[in-house]
Design a protein around this motif. Sequence first.
Motif, PDB file in Angstrom:
ATOM      1  N   TYR A 128      67.806  26.743  25.741  1.00 29.44           N
ATOM      2  CA  TYR A 128      68.222  25.505  25.289  1.00 29.44           C
ATOM      3  C   TYR A 128      66.099  24.975  24.898  1.00 29.44           C
ATOM      4  O   TYR A 128      66.235  23.781  24.743  1.00 29.44           O
ATOM      5  CB  TYR A 128      68.632  24.375  26.594  1.00 29.44           C
ATOM      6  CG  TYR A 128      69.995  24.803  26.032  1.00 29.44           C
ATOM      7  CD1 TYR A 128      70.495  24.086  26.082  1.00 29.44           C
ATOM      8  CD2 TYR A 128      70.474  25.876  27.166  1.00 29.44           C
ATOM      9  CE1 TYR A 128      72.141  24.138  25.824  1.00 29.44           C
ATOM     10  CE2 TYR A 128      71.795  26.380  28.061  1.00 29.44           C
ATOM     11  CZ  TYR A 128      72.654  25.363  26.954  1.00 29.44           C
ATOM     12  OH  TYR A 128      74.160  25.575  26.800  1.00 29.44           O
ATOM     13  N   ASP A 129      65.507  25.993  24.972  1.00 37.75           N
ATOM     14  CA  ASP A 129      64.052  25.629  24.834  1.00 37.75           C
ATOM     15  C   ASP A 129      63.634  25.357  23.268  1.00 37.75           C
ATOM     16  O   ASP A 129      62.704  24.830  23.286  1.00 37.75           O
ATOM     17  CB  ASP A 129      63.385  27.021  25.096  1.00 37.75           C
ATOM     18  CG  ASP A 129      63.420  27.765  24.382  1.00 37.75           C
ATOM     19  OD1 ASP A 129      64.381  28.112  23.877  1.00 37.75           O
ATOM     20  OD2 ASP A 129      63.197  29.364  24.535  1.00 37.75           O
ATOM     21  N   PHE A 163      68.340  21.582  22.371  1.00 37.72           N
ATOM     22  CA  PHE A 163      69.226  21.761  22.972  1.00 37.72           C
ATOM     23  C   PHE A 163      70.480  21.221  22.791  1.00 37.72           C
ATOM     24  O   PHE A 163      72.017  20.988  23.386  1.00 37.72           O
ATOM     25  CB  PHE A 163      69.469  19.921  24.091  1.00 37.72           C
ATOM     26  CG  PHE A 163      69.136  19.964  25.683  1.00 37.72           C
ATOM     27  CD1 PHE A 163      68.819  20.676  25.921  1.00 37.72           C
ATOM     28  CD2 PHE A 163      70.701  19.133  25.689  1.00 37.72           C
ATOM     29  CE1 PHE A 163      69.426  21.083  27.553  1.00 37.72           C
ATOM     30  CE2 PHE A 163      70.986  19.152  27.134  1.00 37.72           C
ATOM     31  CZ  PHE A 163      69.888  19.765  27.976  1.00 37.72           C
ATOM     32  N   SER A 168      59.082  13.541  30.890  1.00 38.73           N
ATOM     33  CA  SER A 168      60.054  14.703  29.363  1.00 38.73           C
ATOM     34  C   SER A 168      60.571  15.569  30.358  1.00 38.73           C
ATOM     35  O   SER A 168      60.690  16.156  31.639  1.00 38.73           O
ATOM     36  CB  SER A 168      60.007  15.620  28.104  1.00 38.73           C
ATOM     37  OG  SER A 168      58.747  15.981  28.724  1.00 38.73           O
ATOM     38  N   THR A 186      60.745  18.797  29.890  1.00 35.87           N
ATOM     39  CA  THR A 186      59.981  19.478  30.045  1.00 35.87           C
ATOM     40  C   THR A 186      59.417  20.228  30.601  1.00 35.87           C
ATOM     41  O   THR A 186      59.442  20.890  31.212  1.00 35.87           O
ATOM     42  CB  THR A 186      59.584  20.146  27.792  1.00 35.87           C
ATOM     43  OG1 THR A 186      60.804  20.284  27.779  1.00 35.87           O
ATOM     44  CG2 THR A 186      59.180  21.221  27.977  1.00 35.87           C
ATOM     45  N   ASN A 220      63.667  23.095  29.455  1.00 37.53           N
ATOM     46  CA  ASN A 220      65.103  22.368  29.564  1.00 37.53           C
ATOM     47  C   ASN A 220      66.258  22.642  30.187  1.00 37.53           C
ATOM     48  O   ASN A 220      66.914  21.714  29.868  1.00 37.53           O
ATOM     49  CB  ASN A 220      64.551  22.534  27.964  1.00 37.53           C
ATOM     50  CG  ASN A 220      64.010  21.823  27.328  1.00 37.53           C
ATOM     51  OD1 ASN A 220      63.354  20.666  27.785  1.00 37.53           O
ATOM     52  ND2 ASN A 220      62.925  22.328  26.535  1.00 37.53           N
ATOM     53  N   GLU A 277      65.955  15.513  21.311  1.00 36.43           N
ATOM     54  CA  GLU A 277      65.236  14.785  22.165  1.00 36.43           C
ATOM     55  C   GLU A 277      65.961  13.839  23.006  1.00 36.43           C
ATOM     56  O   GLU A 277      65.947  12.913  24.476  1.00 36.43           O
ATOM     57  CB  GLU A 277      63.666  14.068  21.440  1.00 36.43           C
ATOM     58  CG  GLU A 277      61.974  15.413  21.327  1.00 36.43           C
ATOM     59  CD  GLU A 277      61.444  14.831  20.402  1.00 36.43           C
ATOM     60  OE1 GLU A 277      60.305  13.987  21.170  1.00 36.43           O
ATOM     61  OE2 GLU A 277      61.693  13.869  19.854  1.00 36.43           O
ATOM     62  N   ARG A 335      68.591  15.414  24.821  1.00 32.79           N
ATOM     63  CA  ARG A 335      68.139  16.102  26.173  1.00 32.79           C
ATOM     64  C   ARG A 335      67.868  14.671  26.876  1.00 32.79           C
ATOM     65  O   ARG A 335      68.649  14.974  28.168  1.00 32.79           O
ATOM     66  CB  ARG A 335      67.347  16.683  25.896  1.00 32.79           C
ATOM     67  CG  ARG A 335      66.983  18.226  25.017  1.00 32.79           C
ATOM     68  CD  ARG A 335      65.780  18.169  25.144  1.00 32.79           C
ATOM     69  NE  ARG A 335      65.737  19.347  23.906  1.00 32.79           N
ATOM     70  CZ  ARG A 335      64.959  20.427  23.605  1.00 32.79           C
ATOM     71  NH1 ARG A 335      64.081  20.931  24.880  1.00 32.79           N
ATOM     72  NH2 ARG A 335      64.780  21.127  22.638  1.00 32.79           N
TER      73      ARG A 335
END
Length: 558
Positions: free
Chosen positions: A34-35, A38, A73, A75, A82, A116, A119
């Motif tokens: 998922y990096d 997502f 975030s 991350t 993530n 984004e 996520r």
Amino acid sequence: MEHISDGSYVEVIATGRVGEVVSRKKSNVIVSFYDKSFIHPEDLTFKEHELKVVELPKIKTSELRAFVRGDISLTEISNGTNLIDDRAKKDSVEYRISTEDFYAGVKHYTGKTVDEVFRWIDTIMLLVEDMHFPEDMSRLVVDSVTEKNILAYVLDVMDELHWELSDSEPDDICEDELAPFNDILGTWVESDGKEYSDFIKHEIATQYDDNDIDKQSEATQKLFKECLDYWCDVKKDPGSIQRRGYCYYCGTKIFPNDWLKARDAFEEYYQMTGDASAANTLGYIYYYGRCTGGVPEYDKAFMYFSVGHAYSYFESTYKLADMLAHGYGVVKDEYSANHLYWKVYKQNLKRFMKGDDCKFADAALRMGNVYREGIGAQVNAEAAYYYYLQADYAIRKRIDLNFYGDTVVFNNIQKALEETRKEFVDKGRTVKFYSPGWTKWTLIKHRRCRLTIKELNDGVLALDATPLKRRDEEAVPQMLITVPRADYCELRKSIRIKTAPEARYEIYNGESEIVFDSVEYDWSEKKTSFYLYDELVGEIQTEYYAFTAPTKKKSETT
């Protein structure tokens, strides 16, 4: 080493990438990463020895507020993976999400990519129990709008958007997608909870109607009125105009009965939508002269009932028939009226037998009038009483639902029953059939019926008849057994018929009972032949059949 299974989080030993095991095929392990995305993660295949099971970091409760607001975030709080465990680590005072925090997050993520935003929302939904939206959230507004109401709507929209974004391209920019959040939250947060958006006003305006608003508190009634008036007078929303029209039609504490306002509301709604339900309601307003001191406006009533009839509104059809039967504003045409009455009766009888609280009482009342007054048919007091009994049975099953006008219908039925009852003599609880006339109850349009035969004394046979379910039905319709001379009407799943003494029978299919879908009767031999799919399956020979109605239960007048 811990066993790798579906759902395990694993690290690729050679690269350090962390992903989730989605499936296994023999010695191959498929891992989603998922990096990069997502929504559409990268799937790669590895051998088990190339991977090791890892424990994911947990989001600390002290970080939740900053995450919701968009200050950090996923991350940043998951060491670049993530991915997070599905539980938060409680390291401080438990966090409760607020409208202010969520609104800050919406503003931060507006203009960001779909990936984004997805996520952000997905993580909030994953941790919703630990992040704890306030307890006792409810979309139902009582007395006043609260933050819990606002957040309840936010949660609903978030769930819808979560699914919507999962079908989008990861690199698309989110603008309009977050507009519902801005609409719900913006006015509320920026006014410090003193104002709420059009969205919330519309939700309040649709939460109640003329049936239940009087049961609410004065504060709730006032709030409902403010919101409904706003959506009617300012936004000109058709559904709200219709809703307020019914409030004026039926009369409520905050919208007292006002026929002029009700008429104007339904006229406006009809012109905006062409909805035949409004035409049906307008027909009633003009038929009874609601706005003209009781002086009917038959020309308008006929026009609107014609529209309702064209769209199969039963009320419009039988009111149109009423006008034709008596020549109200049109040329008197009893035969056309009779046709319309019979059409509505048959359609509603079918629905009533299946348990529908329909317009059967109204239709049966009019069929009784057909035979009592001779509307396109010969006068027949017993036939009239037959239909009045059905109307009485149906209205008593329906009246607790408190439909508008049911009290008037009930009173009209009682008057018709009383006056018609005097015209023929009660012959007792038993009715005799010198042919198998009782099968009109059981066959119900040639459906299969099971007939169980039991031998009694003196050669009398007891026949227990039960209609059977068809393949396309969830349940078999009940029989509406109506015996005027026994003053009896009731929906039944089965009935018992008895034969005369010294009756004889034969069953030809080797079973202990007869299943049939049609009958033939030989008058000379007094023999009934039962058929299933045109094959003779049994015969009964008897002088007559008899049905004894149960003793009529005493019922209280509502």
